[in-house]
Scaffold this motif. Structure first.
Motif, PDB file in Angstrom:
ATOM      1  N   TRP A  49     -67.591  77.607 -20.523  1.00 46.38           N
ATOM      2  CA  TRP A  49     -68.318  76.803 -21.503  1.00 46.38           C
ATOM      3  C   TRP A  49     -67.833  77.134 -22.911  1.00 46.38           C
ATOM      4  O   TRP A  49     -67.610  76.242 -23.728  1.00 46.38           O
ATOM      5  N   ASN A  50     -67.650  78.425 -23.200  1.00 49.92           N
ATOM      6  CA  ASN A  50     -67.145  78.825 -24.521  1.00 49.92           C
ATOM      7  C   ASN A  50     -65.755  78.249 -24.771  1.00 49.92           C
ATOM      8  O   ASN A  50     -65.455  77.793 -25.877  1.00 49.92           O
ATOM      9  N   GLN A  51     -64.898  78.253 -23.752  1.00 51.97           N
ATOM     10  CA  GLN A  51     -63.560  77.677 -23.887  1.00 51.97           C
ATOM     11  C   GLN A  51     -63.636  76.169 -24.103  1.00 51.97           C
ATOM     12  O   GLN A  51     -62.858  75.605 -24.883  1.00 51.97           O
ATOM     13  N   THR A  52     -64.580  75.514 -23.439  1.00 53.66           N
ATOM     14  CA  THR A  52     -64.759  74.073 -23.623  1.00 53.66           C
ATOM     15  C   THR A  52     -65.179  73.762 -25.058  1.00 53.66           C
ATOM     16  O   THR A  52     -64.643  72.849 -25.692  1.00 53.66           O
ATOM     17  N   LEU A  53     -66.133  74.531 -25.569  1.00 58.40           N
ATOM     18  CA  LEU A  53     -66.577  74.323 -26.948  1.00 58.40           C
ATOM     19  C   LEU A  53     -65.433  74.546 -27.933  1.00 58.40           C
ATOM     20  O   LEU A  53     -65.278  73.791 -28.900  1.00 58.40           O
ATOM     21  N   LYS A  54     -64.621  75.564 -27.681  1.00 61.37           N
ATOM     22  CA  LYS A  54     -63.480  75.847 -28.545  1.00 61.37           C
ATOM     23  C   LYS A  54     -62.475  74.700 -28.493  1.00 61.37           C
ATOM     24  O   LYS A  54     -61.941  74.275 -29.523  1.00 61.37           O
ATOM     25  N   ALA A  55     -62.233  74.172 -27.288  1.00 58.86           N
ATOM     26  CA  ALA A  55     -61.302  73.052 -27.140  1.00 58.86           C
ATOM     27  C   ALA A  55     -61.832  71.804 -27.843  1.00 58.86           C
ATOM     28  O   ALA A  55     -61.077  71.072 -28.488  1.00 58.86           O
ATOM     29  N   MET A  56     -63.132  71.563 -27.729  1.00 58.49           N
ATOM     30  CA  MET A  56     -63.727  70.392 -28.392  1.00 58.49           C
ATOM     31  C   MET A  56     -63.622  70.530 -29.911  1.00 58.49           C
ATOM     32  O   MET A  56     -63.365  69.553 -30.609  1.00 58.49           O
ATOM     33  N   GLU A  57     -63.799  71.739 -30.397  1.00 61.03           N
ATOM     34  CA  GLU A  57     -63.668  71.979 -31.835  1.00 61.03           C
ATOM     35  C   GLU A  57     -62.234  71.730 -32.289  1.00 61.03           C
ATOM     36  O   GLU A  57     -62.000  71.103 -33.327  1.00 61.03           O
TER      37      GLU A  57
END
Length: 82
Positions: A49-57
């Motif tokens: 989830w943290n990696q997904t948020l980073k990718a979305m950012e």
């Protein structure tokens, strides 16, 4: 090691007892194993989830790679251009 008390549904207790007997282990061992695996899975999911948020950012900041570049890179796998 600490002691924690939990209330189990009768059906869960029966399954736990059966698993412990089959493995020739204590119910405590089975519970510890199950909880350890559950905690590890939750940690992996949180990391994803943290990696997904980073990718979305990154995407929101315009840090993107064109699909044709990705396809070209993938098609180069196993060739001299790799």
């Amino acid at each position: 090691m600490s002691v924690t008390t939990v209330r189990l549904q009768a059906e869960v207790e029966q399954h736990l007892e059966a698993i412990a007997n089959k493995l020739h282990r204590s119910k405590g061992w089975v519970i510890n194993k199950a909880l350890s695996e559950y905690i590890e899975r939750q940690q992996r999911e949180q990391e994803r989830w943290n990696q997904t948020l980073k990718a979305m950012e990154s995407a929101a900041q315009g840090k993107l790679v064109d699909a044709s570049e990705v396809h070209g890179w993938l098609n180069s796998w196993g060739t001299e251009n790799n």
